[in-house]
Design a protein around this motif. Sequence first.
Motif, PDB file in Angstrom:
ATOM      1  N   ASN A  80      39.948  51.418  18.191  1.00 48.23           N
ATOM      2  CA  ASN A  80      40.407  51.642  19.577  1.00 48.23           C
ATOM      3  C   ASN A  80      40.356  50.376  20.411  1.00 48.23           C
ATOM      4  N   PHE A  81      40.747  49.244  19.821  1.00 45.68           N
ATOM      5  CA  PHE A  81      40.755  47.980  20.561  1.00 45.68           C
ATOM      6  C   PHE A  81      41.889  47.948  21.576  1.00 45.68           C
ATOM      7  N   LEU A  82      43.011  48.596  21.258  1.00 43.09           N
ATOM      8  CA  LEU A  82      44.144  48.696  22.178  1.00 43.09           C
ATOM      9  C   LEU A  82      44.350  50.147  22.588  1.00 43.09           C
ATOM     10  N   THR A  83      44.771  50.347  23.835  1.00 41.93           N
ATOM     11  CA  THR A  83      45.110  51.681  24.298  1.00 41.93           C
ATOM     12  C   THR A  83      46.559  51.993  23.914  1.00 41.93           C
ATOM     13  N   ASP A  84      46.923  53.268  23.971  1.00 40.39           N
ATOM     14  CA  ASP A  84      48.303  53.667  23.704  1.00 40.39           C
ATOM     15  C   ASP A  84      49.252  53.010  24.697  1.00 40.39           C
ATOM     16  N   GLN A  85      48.824  52.924  25.970  1.00 41.58           N
ATOM     17  CA  GLN A  85      49.657  52.291  26.995  1.00 41.58           C
ATOM     18  C   GLN A  85      49.911  50.824  26.656  1.00 41.58           C
TER      19      GLN A  85
ATOM     20  N   ALA B 199      52.356  50.452  23.657  1.00 44.83           N
ATOM     21  CA  ALA B 199      53.741  50.718  24.063  1.00 44.83           C
ATOM     22  C   ALA B 199      54.296  49.554  24.882  1.00 44.83           C
ATOM     23  N   HIS B 200      53.473  49.013  25.757  1.00 46.49           N
ATOM     24  CA  HIS B 200      53.910  47.906  26.611  1.00 46.49           C
ATOM     25  C   HIS B 200      54.235  46.669  25.772  1.00 46.49           C
ATOM     26  N   LEU B 201      53.396  46.352  24.809  1.00 49.67           N
ATOM     27  CA  LEU B 201      53.634  45.183  23.961  1.00 49.67           C
ATOM     28  C   LEU B 201      54.967  45.298  23.232  1.00 49.67           C
ATOM     29  N   GLN B 202      55.285  46.490  22.750  1.00 49.14           N
ATOM     30  CA  GLN B 202      56.546  46.685  22.037  1.00 49.14           C
ATOM     31  C   GLN B 202      57.735  46.600  22.987  1.00 49.14           C
TER      32      GLN B 202
ATOM     33  N   VAL C  97      49.408  47.179  16.107  1.00 49.32           N
ATOM     34  CA  VAL C  97      50.086  47.657  17.309  1.00 49.32           C
ATOM     35  C   VAL C  97      50.912  48.907  17.024  1.00 49.32           C
ATOM     36  N   ARG C  98      51.608  48.917  15.910  1.00 48.30           N
ATOM     37  CA  ARG C  98      52.425  50.076  15.544  1.00 48.30           C
ATOM     38  C   ARG C  98      52.417  50.229  14.033  1.00 48.30           C
ATOM     39  N   VAL C  99      52.304  51.477  13.587  1.00 44.49           N
ATOM     40  CA  VAL C  99      52.421  51.795  12.162  1.00 44.49           C
ATOM     41  C   VAL C  99      53.388  52.966  12.062  1.00 44.49           C
ATOM     42  N   ASP C 100      54.519  52.751  11.419  1.00 44.03           N
ATOM     43  CA  ASP C 100      55.519  53.811  11.312  1.00 44.03           C
ATOM     44  C   ASP C 100      54.976  54.991  10.512  1.00 44.03           C
ATOM     45  N   PRO C 101      55.377  56.214  10.855  1.00 44.66           N
ATOM     46  CA  PRO C 101      54.955  57.375  10.066  1.00 44.66           C
ATOM     47  C   PRO C 101      55.350  57.209   8.603  1.00 44.66           C
ATOM     48  N   GLY C 102      54.445  57.582   7.713  1.00 46.09           N
ATOM     49  CA  GLY C 102      54.733  57.503   6.296  1.00 46.09           C
ATOM     50  C   GLY C 102      54.598  56.117   5.688  1.00 46.09           C
ATOM     51  N   THR C 103      54.043  55.177   6.459  1.00 43.80           N
ATOM     52  CA  THR C 103      53.889  53.815   5.939  1.00 43.80           C
ATOM     53  C   THR C 103      52.869  53.778   4.808  1.00 43.80           C
ATOM     54  N   THR C 104      53.222  53.070   3.749  1.00 47.33           N
ATOM     55  CA  THR C 104      52.289  52.818   2.653  1.00 47.33           C
ATOM     56  C   THR C 104      52.250  51.317   2.393  1.00 47.33           C
TER      57      THR C 104
ATOM     58  N   ALA D 231      38.928  43.176  -5.964  1.00 44.07           N
ATOM     59  CA  ALA D 231      39.903  42.395  -5.211  1.00 44.07           C
ATOM     60  C   ALA D 231      39.453  42.173  -3.775  1.00 44.07           C
ATOM     61  N   GLY D 232      38.147  42.362  -3.509  1.00 42.66           N
ATOM     62  CA  GLY D 232      37.639  42.171  -2.155  1.00 42.66           C
ATOM     63  C   GLY D 232      37.795  43.434  -1.335  1.00 42.66           C
ATOM     64  N   VAL D 233      38.165  43.278  -0.073  1.00 38.93           N
ATOM     65  CA  VAL D 233      38.321  44.432   0.813  1.00 38.93           C
ATOM     66  C   VAL D 233      39.718  44.403   1.426  1.00 38.93           C
ATOM     67  N   THR D 234      40.354  45.563   1.489  1.00 40.07           N
ATOM     68  CA  THR D 234      41.679  45.695   2.084  1.00 40.07           C
ATOM     69  C   THR D 234      41.610  46.700   3.216  1.00 40.07           C
ATOM     70  N   PHE D 235      41.946  46.254   4.429  1.00 35.58           N
ATOM     71  CA  PHE D 235      41.942  47.131   5.593  1.00 35.58           C
ATOM     72  C   PHE D 235      43.307  47.788   5.742  1.00 35.58           C
ATOM     73  N   ARG D 236      43.288  49.093   5.925  1.00 37.23           N
ATOM     74  CA  ARG D 236      44.523  49.826   6.129  1.00 37.23           C
ATOM     75  C   ARG D 236      45.020  49.617   7.556  1.00 37.23           C
ATOM     76  N   PRO D 237      46.338  49.573   7.754  1.00 35.52           N
ATOM     77  CA  PRO D 237      46.867  49.471   9.119  1.00 35.52           C
ATOM     78  C   PRO D 237      46.719  50.796   9.866  1.00 35.52           C
ATOM     79  N   VAL D 238      45.940  50.775  10.941  1.00 36.17           N
ATOM     80  CA  VAL D 238      45.713  51.959  11.778  1.00 36.17           C
ATOM     81  C   VAL D 238      45.984  51.561  13.226  1.00 36.17           C
ATOM     82  N   GLU D 239      46.901  52.274  13.870  1.00 33.14           N
ATOM     83  CA  GLU D 239      47.308  51.910  15.225  1.00 33.14           C
ATOM     84  C   GLU D 239      46.113  51.801  16.172  1.00 33.14           C
ATOM     85  N   GLY D 240      46.087  50.705  16.928  1.00 31.80           N
ATOM     86  CA  GLY D 240      45.059  50.488  17.938  1.00 31.80           C
ATOM     87  C   GLY D 240      43.815  49.799  17.432  1.00 31.80           C
TER      88      GLY D 240
END
Length: 277
Positions: A59-64, A67-70, A171-178, A217-226
């Motif tokens: 939760n580092f970024l808010t939804d607002q 959206a503003h950045l995009q 900032v954004r992760v499209d639905p269904g992203t892998t 292979a170390g650690v891989t962080f998944r893209p999660v919005e915010g």
Amino acid sequence: MRSSFPSAVSLGGAIIALLTGGLASSSQQLPLTSDFVCEHPPYKVHLVSSSPLVIYITNFLTDQERAHLQEITKDTFSHSGVQGSSGAKAINRARTSQSTNVPRDTVVRCIEERALLFQGLDTPRTHLEPLQLVKYGRGEHFHFHTDWFPNPEHARPDAGGNRLSSFFVYVRVDPGTTGGGTNFPAVDAPAGNGNGSSSSSRWCEAGFVDCDEPWDAGVTFRPVEGNAVFWRNLLPGGGGDDRTLHAGLPVTSGGKIGMNIWTREGPVSEKVRGPDV
């Protein structure tokens, strides 16, 4: 125009205060030119590694803000470059994303303040490079690299020195992203193998770590919005830390937009940073 921030006076103090729940409130005036109110969200930090220092932030970024950045960067992206031997940006197959610098308006200045306060109270705003958004579509990636510059020509004092620290914010992760994770091959993954270890299982269940990636292979962080990953690029003596090698793994479906926040050792010229808007 109020903002709250950790009461710690150094990077270590700020992190300790956040990890122990010691989050204090105060306020400071921001040079805002509109009715926007800068309020930092109640983000949480999760220590991944103390050496090198790697922290996962929820939760580092808010939804607002997302959206503003995009909105303010739409139709401004171009093919991402990498630093060439001459110091100029060049197109390279190692980086196939699109990127753009973010205009520094009131919302962006609030995000800048948050990134600086996370690192303590003694880092001026002039040490920040312009915030950069990067967009990855299907098949796009950024091969293994470090954010710090091995070539001293790229880290001269008049350029702000080397990159002291980095945030990568989703900032954004499209639905269904892998795919599209952020991989640190030299950073140990959470303890255990994900099959019965309470610590590693919690990282998997929370969705922060891609547990389908091999643990060796170390650690891989998944893209999660915010959410965001923070790390220190330099060793205490000022040299680059090779253990911060990382990659943006290929997106196999969908797409993502991330944001780079880079802090230099010294001031970045106004010509590079650009004016407030």
